[in-house]
Scaffold this motif. Sequence first.
Motif, short mmCIF file in Angstrom:
data_model
loop_
_atom_site.label_atom_id
_atom_site.label_comp_id
_atom_site.label_asym_id
_atom_site.label_seq_id
_atom_site.Cartn_x
_atom_site.Cartn_y
_atom_site.Cartn_z
N ASP A 3 1.14 0.24 1.43
CA ASP A 3 0.72 0.72 2.74
C ASP A 3 1.40 2.04 3.11
O ASP A 3 1.31 2.49 4.25
CB ASP A 3 0.97 -0.32 3.84
CG ASP A 3 0.14 -0.04 5.09
OD1 ASP A 3 -1.07 0.22 4.94
OD2 ASP A 3 0.70 -0.05 6.21
N ARG A 56 -5.22 -4.73 -5.47
CA ARG A 56 -4.26 -3.83 -4.84
C ARG A 56 -3.37 -3.09 -5.83
O ARG A 56 -2.66 -2.16 -5.44
CB ARG A 56 -3.43 -4.58 -3.81
CG ARG A 56 -4.24 -5.00 -2.59
CD ARG A 56 -3.37 -5.65 -1.51
NE ARG A 56 -4.17 -6.14 -0.40
CZ ARG A 56 -4.54 -5.40 0.65
NH1 ARG A 56 -4.14 -4.15 0.73
NH2 ARG A 56 -5.27 -5.92 1.60
N SER A 88 -12.83 1.93 -3.38
CA SER A 88 -13.25 1.84 -1.98
C SER A 88 -14.16 2.99 -1.59
O SER A 88 -14.92 2.89 -0.62
CB SER A 88 -12.03 1.80 -1.06
OG SER A 88 -11.41 3.09 -0.96
N ASN A 135 -8.99 7.49 4.30
CA ASN A 135 -7.99 7.80 3.28
C ASN A 135 -8.57 8.87 2.35
O ASN A 135 -9.78 8.96 2.17
CB ASN A 135 -7.65 6.54 2.49
CG ASN A 135 -6.36 6.68 1.68
OD1 ASN A 135 -5.66 7.69 1.75
ND2 ASN A 135 -6.05 5.66 0.90
N PRO A 154 -2.86 0.88 -1.19
CA PRO A 154 -3.22 -0.46 -0.70
C PRO A 154 -2.18 -1.51 -1.07
O PRO A 154 -2.21 -2.62 -0.52
CB PRO A 154 -4.56 -0.75 -1.39
CG PRO A 154 -4.54 0.10 -2.61
CD PRO A 154 -3.75 1.33 -2.27
N ARG A 167 3.76 5.38 9.87
CA ARG A 167 3.04 4.13 9.62
C ARG A 167 3.91 2.90 9.91
O ARG A 167 3.51 1.78 9.62
CB ARG A 167 2.53 4.09 8.18
CG ARG A 167 1.47 5.15 7.90
CD ARG A 167 0.98 5.11 6.47
NE ARG A 167 0.21 3.90 6.18
CZ ARG A 167 -1.08 3.71 6.47
NH1 ARG A 167 -1.74 4.67 7.11
NH2 ARG A 167 -1.69 2.60 6.14
N ASP A 203 -2.64 6.64 10.57
CA ASP A 203 -3.02 5.25 10.70
C ASP A 203 -4.19 4.88 9.79
O ASP A 203 -4.86 3.87 9.99
CB ASP A 203 -3.39 4.90 12.14
CG ASP A 203 -4.57 5.72 12.65
OD1 ASP A 203 -5.02 6.65 11.95
OD2 ASP A 203 -5.05 5.41 13.77
N ALA A 204 -4.44 5.68 8.75
CA ALA A 204 -5.58 5.43 7.87
C ALA A 204 -5.47 4.09 7.15
O ALA A 204 -4.40 3.70 6.68
CB ALA A 204 -5.70 6.56 6.84
N ASP A 205 -6.58 3.39 7.07
CA ASP A 205 -6.69 2.18 6.26
C ASP A 205 -6.70 2.62 4.80
O ASP A 205 -7.53 3.45 4.41
CB ASP A 205 -7.98 1.45 6.61
CG ASP A 205 -8.20 0.18 5.79
OD1 ASP A 205 -7.49 -0.04 4.79
OD2 ASP A 205 -9.12 -0.59 6.16
N PRO A 206 -5.80 2.10 3.95
CA PRO A 206 -5.78 2.53 2.55
C PRO A 206 -7.13 2.38 1.85
O PRO A 206 -7.46 3.18 0.97
CB PRO A 206 -4.73 1.63 1.91
CG PRO A 206 -3.83 1.23 3.04
CD PRO A 206 -4.72 1.13 4.24
N GLY A 255 -10.06 2.41 3.53
CA GLY A 255 -11.08 2.92 4.44
C GLY A 255 -11.49 4.34 4.07
O GLY A 255 -10.80 5.04 3.32
#
Length: 557
Positions: A86, A171, A194, A56, A83, A511, A48-51, A53
Motif C-alpha cells: 500500500d 498482490r 488492473s 494509480n 497492492p 498514505r 490516496d490512490a487505490d493501488p 484503481g
Amino acid sequence: MLHNPSPLLTVDLEGSTTVETDIEAASERYIGGRGLATKLAHDRIPFDADPLGPENRLIFTTGPMQTATMSFTGRMNCTAVSPLTDGLVSSNAGGFMSRNFADTGYGAIEFTGRADELTIVHVTDEGVEFEAVPDLEGATVPETAAYLESEHGIESDKTAIIGPAGENGVRFASIMTTEERAFGRGGLGAVMGSKNVKALTVEGDSRLELEIPATQMEIHREAATDDHIMKRQGTVAVMDLANEMDGLPSYYFSEQSFEGVEGINGDAVERKKYKKGTCSSCAFACKLPTRDEERGVETEGPEFEVAMAFGSNSGVDDIADVMISNELCDRYGLDSISAGNTIAAYLDSEDEFGNTDLIHDLVEKIAYREGIGDTLAEGIARAHEELGVGNWSVKGMDFAAHEGRVLHGQALSYAVANRGADHMYATFYSVEYPLVEASEAMEPIGMDGKAERLIERENLMALNDSGIVCKFSRDYMNEERYEALFGADFEELLEVGARTVTLERHFNNQRGFDDSDDVLPYEIPELDRGIEEYYELRGWNDGVVPDEALPDDPLAA
C-alpha cells in the motif's frame, strides 16, 4: 551530472491516447530510473490512490547508463503504488529489455486509467498501437511471448508481460521480461493487470548517444576477466555460509538453519547449470540457466532468495523441486520470493513442510485464485490470521533470505525500508557477512554505527537504481568511478539517492505510514535505538518527513 534527458510518454488507456512531456528538469535532479520514477509518482499519483484503481500510475524508466555498453547496466525500473504494501514501490529487472526500451527514444513510459478490454500496448519511436487481445485472457507468460513472436515478430527481449496472476490481481504478481526476468517484489503485475494491459512491447532506433567516460571499459574488462564465484553459482553461493551462521530461514522462519542445505546450495545449483546466462552488455554473466532432464524442467535459477523461500523455508531439500517452483512462478507471473514464503506459511498451518506436489499445485492455485489460492494470493500480512501463523512481513512485504536475527544492520534495514522487508533496498547484508573486506566490514551483532552506515547504503542503492547500475557491481565500483561515470562529486550523487528515499517516505506518510510501521516480528537488541538514530540522521520526526525536509525540486512535469 549525467542524466537521461529523454521525454516521458503518458499512455492513457481509457482514451487510447498518448502525450509526450519534457521532464528533463526532473531528470537533471534524479538522473533516471528509480529516482526519476519516484519523482514522477510523487508529483502525479494521488496520495490516496487505490493501488488497483485507474488513478494509480505504472511507470517504466531507464537511466543514462542504458545508452552505454558497460557491464552491470542491463537493467530497468518500474514504479507504482503497491497492492502488497500500500506504499510506493520500485522494482528493478534485468535481462535485455532496457536497451530496447531506450531505442524508443523515451526515458519513461507511464500507464494511466484502464483499458476497456485486455490490451497489448506497442510502443515504437514512430508511434503507439493499442491491440485488443481478449483471446489471451488467462494466457501464461510463455504463451503470450509466443503470440507476440508468431503474430508480430517481436522477441521476448522487447516485452514486459503479465501472466494470469497479474490479471487476477494477485498482490505479489510480477511483470516478466525476457520470459524469466521479473519486476518482482511489490505486486506490480497486479497493477498492470488492473489496467487491463497484458503486455508492453518496445522497439525503435532512437536511442540517445550520451558521452560515457572510458571508465566504463575498465569496469567491463574487469567484469569479464574476474574469476568470481557468482559467475558459477549466482547469489546462492552464500547459502552455506548463511546456514553456518545460523542465518538461513527455515520452516516458515521458525528455524534458522536447514539440515538439507546440501541439496539446495550453490554446488547443487551449479550441477544443474548447463550454459552461461547474462543481462544486456554484461560480461559478468552471473545468471543461472539450469535444467534437470530427468524431471523435465528448465528454468533460470534459482537464486538464493528463491532457494530459501521454496527450499529451506518450505522444508524442501531437492534443488530440482525448487527449480520447478521457480519455473512455475515465471510461467504464471508471480514474485517467486513472496510466492514461496506465502506457501511456506500455508505448509506451516497444515503441517505439510516438504510436500512438493502440494507446493507446485498451490503455485497454480494462487495464480488463478482457486480455492485456498484465493486466500494466499493476498499475501502473508493479509492471510496469516486465517492461516493461524505469524505475520512474517514488514509493511506487508515478506522477508528476504538474509537473516536479520543474526545480521542486525540488515534487521534495521528491513524495519525502516520504505519498501518493507526487502534485502535489495540497502543490501546491508553485504557489509555484515564475514567474507567482506576488513575495511568495509561491520560486526553483524549490535547497532553501533549501523544507522549512519544504513543511510549511506540506502542512498547509494537508490543512486544505482537511478543510473541504472546493477547492485552486483559493488566489487567494481568506487567513489572515483561513480564520479567519473556520472560527472559529479560523489556526495552530490548520494544526495540524488537521499532525495529519492525522502520522496518515497513522504509519499507513504501521506498514505498514513509512520514509525508504527517500522517494526519487526522479532526482537533485536537496541533496535529501537538504531531506528531513532536513523530518524534523527534523516531529519524525520517519528518516521515522518517534515515539510521543511522535502527536496526543493522543479515539478516533474
